[in-house]
Design an enzyme around this catalytic site. Structure first.
Site, short mmCIF file in Angstrom:
data_model
loop_
_atom_site.label_atom_id
_atom_site.label_comp_id
_atom_site.label_asym_id
_atom_site.label_seq_id
_atom_site.Cartn_x
_atom_site.Cartn_y
_atom_site.Cartn_z
CG PHE A 8 34.30 -88.25 67.53
CD1 PHE A 8 33.17 -87.50 67.97
CD2 PHE A 8 34.29 -89.49 67.80
CE1 PHE A 8 32.26 -87.80 69.12
CE2 PHE A 8 33.49 -89.94 68.92
CZ PHE A 8 32.27 -89.11 69.48
CG ASP A 9 36.61 -82.51 62.68
OD1 ASP A 9 37.38 -82.57 62.07
OD2 ASP A 9 36.49 -81.25 63.16
CG LEU A 10 41.41 -83.61 66.77
CD1 LEU A 10 40.97 -84.26 67.90
CD2 LEU A 10 42.85 -83.67 66.68
#
Length: 215
Positions: A8-10
């Site tokens: 996941f990107d944050l």
């Protein structure tokens, strides 16, 4: 091909840090460039490494601008960040079903952990790769490869979920499948031109997609 690993990107994907980032840039540009910068201009650089943005916009005062930006964020961090709808529930389901989860972010490590810990989510992730871990950043494949290596995974069994072209390109450069989230602050046409493999409108839809790819 089954999916075992989900990266996941944050910012903008799990955490809604849009207001924090926009106000930090606006304050920095006002302080060092003496000008008001519209939100729309700032959003265009979402997903880009901070230093890269400031090297372009604040050519003669990069280090000072970095200090101003980070000081502003540190003082207001919890005030402006929220959790995107359904994130915790989706992470709980994916983790309970045995998927290995990781974070690949262009945010500094301490700041990324601060955000995850604020919402009690750090334990969901087996790997967290931030800006301190490498000098090569998305869309370069290095951070995603580092995250997978830390989990003992491979690109063929992984997807990368994000809200920007940098995430989609990183996935493609790594040999992973890409999932774009439609709650990105960027206009849909901006990230769709990079042809993500999938687009989801909710975190629940992401869980359903992962399960569907495994049946």
């Amino acid at each position: 091909m089954t999916v075992k690993y989900i990266l996941f990107d944050l910012d903008g994907t799990l955490l809604d840090t849009n207001e924090l980032i926009i106000q930090s840039f606006q304050h920095t540009y006002k302080e060092h460039l003496k000008k008001d910068v519209p939100r729309e201009f700032i959003i265009q650089s979402f997903g880009e490494i901070l230093r890269t943005t400031l090297e372009r916009e604040c050519k003669d005062c990069v280090e000072e601008a970095l200090t101003t930006y980070r000081s502003f964020q540190q003082e207001r961090f919890e005030r402006y960040i929220t959790l995107h709808l359904g994130v915790r529930e989706a992470l709980e389901k994916l983790s309970a079903r045995g998927y290995r989860l990781g974070v690949v972010t262009s945010r500094l490590n301490d700041s990324a952990l601060r955000g995850l810990k604020y919402f009690g989510m750090e334990d969901f992730f087996d790997s967290i790769i931030g800006a301190d871990d490498t000098n090569k950043h998305k869309p370069d494949p290095t951070p995603a490869r580092m995250a997978l290596e830390a989990m003992g995974g491979n690109a063929q069994e992984a997807v990368l979920v994000g809200d920007s072209p940098f995430d989609i390109q990183c996935a493609k450069n790594t040999g992973m499948r890409s999932v774009a989230v439609s709650w990105s602050a960027l206009p849909r046409e901006v990230y769709m031109q990079y042809h993500p493999d999938y687009v989801v409108d909710t975190m629940e839809e992401l869980v359903e997609l992962i399960e569907r790819l495994n049946t």
